[in-house]
Design a protein around this motif. Sequence first.
Motif, mmCIF file in Angstrom:
data_model
loop_
_atom_site.group_PDB
_atom_site.id
_atom_site.type_symbol
_atom_site.label_atom_id
_atom_site.label_comp_id
_atom_site.label_asym_id
_atom_site.label_seq_id
_atom_site.Cartn_x
_atom_site.Cartn_y
_atom_site.Cartn_z
ATOM 1 N N THR A 161 0.823 -1.215 0.000
ATOM 2 C CA THR A 161 0.000 0.000 0.000
ATOM 3 C C THR A 161 0.858 1.267 0.000
ATOM 4 O O THR A 161 0.544 2.236 -0.697
ATOM 5 C CB THR A 161 -0.962 0.037 1.191
ATOM 6 O OG1 THR A 161 -0.223 -0.123 2.415
ATOM 7 C CG2 THR A 161 -2.009 -1.058 1.094
ATOM 8 N N ASN A 162 1.925 1.251 0.770
ATOM 9 C CA ASN A 162 2.766 2.437 0.820
ATOM 10 C C ASN A 162 3.592 2.611 -0.450
ATOM 11 O O ASN A 162 3.849 3.743 -0.873
ATOM 12 C CB ASN A 162 3.666 2.390 2.054
ATOM 13 C CG ASN A 162 2.906 2.690 3.332
ATOM 14 O OD1 ASN A 162 2.515 3.822 3.586
ATOM 15 N ND2 ASN A 162 2.655 1.672 4.133
ATOM 16 N N MET A 163 3.981 1.515 -1.078
ATOM 17 C CA MET A 163 4.660 1.615 -2.366
ATOM 18 C C MET A 163 3.709 2.185 -3.418
ATOM 19 O O MET A 163 4.095 3.027 -4.230
ATOM 20 C CB MET A 163 5.178 0.242 -2.800
ATOM 21 C CG MET A 163 6.327 -0.273 -1.959
ATOM 22 S SD MET A 163 7.891 0.585 -2.265
ATOM 23 C CE MET A 163 8.374 -0.149 -3.810
ATOM 24 N N ILE A 164 2.457 1.731 -3.407
ATOM 25 C CA ILE A 164 1.458 2.285 -4.323
ATOM 26 C C ILE A 164 1.285 3.781 -4.055
ATOM 27 O O ILE A 164 1.163 4.593 -4.977
ATOM 28 C CB ILE A 164 0.108 1.547 -4.172
ATOM 29 C CG1 ILE A 164 0.210 0.135 -4.740
ATOM 30 C CG2 ILE A 164 -1.016 2.308 -4.882
ATOM 31 C CD1 ILE A 164 -0.999 -0.738 -4.449
ATOM 32 N N GLY A 165 1.303 4.160 -2.780
ATOM 33 C CA GLY A 165 1.134 5.561 -2.416
ATOM 34 C C GLY A 165 2.328 6.434 -2.742
ATOM 35 O O GLY A 165 2.244 7.654 -2.611
ATOM 36 N N GLY A 166 3.442 5.844 -3.151
ATOM 37 C CA GLY A 166 4.603 6.621 -3.544
ATOM 38 C C GLY A 166 5.724 6.642 -2.525
ATOM 39 O O GLY A 166 6.751 7.302 -2.747
ATOM 40 N N LEU A 167 5.574 5.936 -1.404
ATOM 41 C CA LEU A 167 6.639 5.859 -0.414
ATOM 42 C C LEU A 167 7.649 4.800 -0.841
ATOM 43 O O LEU A 167 7.318 3.880 -1.591
ATOM 44 C CB LEU A 167 6.078 5.516 0.963
ATOM 45 C CG LEU A 167 5.439 6.647 1.766
ATOM 46 C CD1 LEU A 167 4.158 7.125 1.124
ATOM 47 C CD2 LEU A 167 5.150 6.181 3.195
#
Length: 348
Positions: A80-86
């Motif tokens: 989820t955080n990779m999808i969010g750009g983190l």
Amino acid sequence: MEDLDRLRTDCELAAKFWGRTFSALGAVTYREKGVAALGDLWVLLLRQHQSEFYEQGLRKLGIDDGEPPAIKAAKYHYFTNMIGGLTMDYIEESPKKVWIRYTAPMWTYPGTTMLAIPGSLRRRIFTAWHPRNGKLMRCPRLGWVSTKFIMEGEPYDEGYFQEYDRELLPGEEYRFEVVHRTPEFNSAKAPQLDAKIWPEARMLKARRNWSREYVRTTIDCLFQLFGEQITYFIFRQAMRGLAIQYTQELKQDTQVAGADSDAIAKFIVTLLRACNQQFELDRGGAKTRIKLYSFLPFPGHASEELRSAMFEFPVMAARLLNGRVSVIRQAKPEYETWEIDDAGKWLW
């Protein structure tokens, strides 16, 4: 420009705008209400977001229900955080012990803002979500251990999910541990999203929606914590400050040249389109009018006060770019009109 190229550009711009809006709301809350209030906001918004999205998120991400709980929980946060750009690290030490790292720079508090936020806040933030994963997955043996924090001078926020050999007592699901040497991340061994389920277009839209939903949830939590009037004040201050600090950067991202009324109108509609707002543009005559039908991240029946607070951004952006240009808002229940006009004289 091809559709996918346009989508990349739009979603990157929208994710930056919504992400900065989310950061601004937290920064103004801290400025006006103090660190304890900001901690209350974080805990409420993360628990509310988790209750709304966690279980469905496991399914949407294609995480196998038969996998060990520690792996499932870590994959959720990694994906989820990779999808969010983190940027993230993920290391499986064992099926029952899985590390994740939130690497710098911080998305939540960009730039030097991170240096002003007390380390105690980050510790409290991590009590809100990660230790509750076991409860939501109905695994009372699963806990979370925090080992490092960026706000305490470490290069990343770090910790691990641990499945213990017994059910955890209340309060045992979260603890701190000082660990000086931790496992190395190997990107070749990191989990991957199914490209058939998550093609690039879906990833891009999800990133835009992810950052936008955090803004919506934050406003809702501000209402719960402080009531309407304080929430409207915080939102107005956040949007004005956002325009002051980031208009030049965002305008550069849109590749709009100039600072006359036409350029300002083009900048505003480019940002509206990127954020997936529904609008019509009328360039007839000396004035440019934008008829806005949607008020994302809020529903169509958003209150007049919310819509007015959000409008602080284009007003301040225009003033920052050209002191002769005004943006005037006329509101109706089903839509509102933004009129952009060069007054031919200095307005301020």
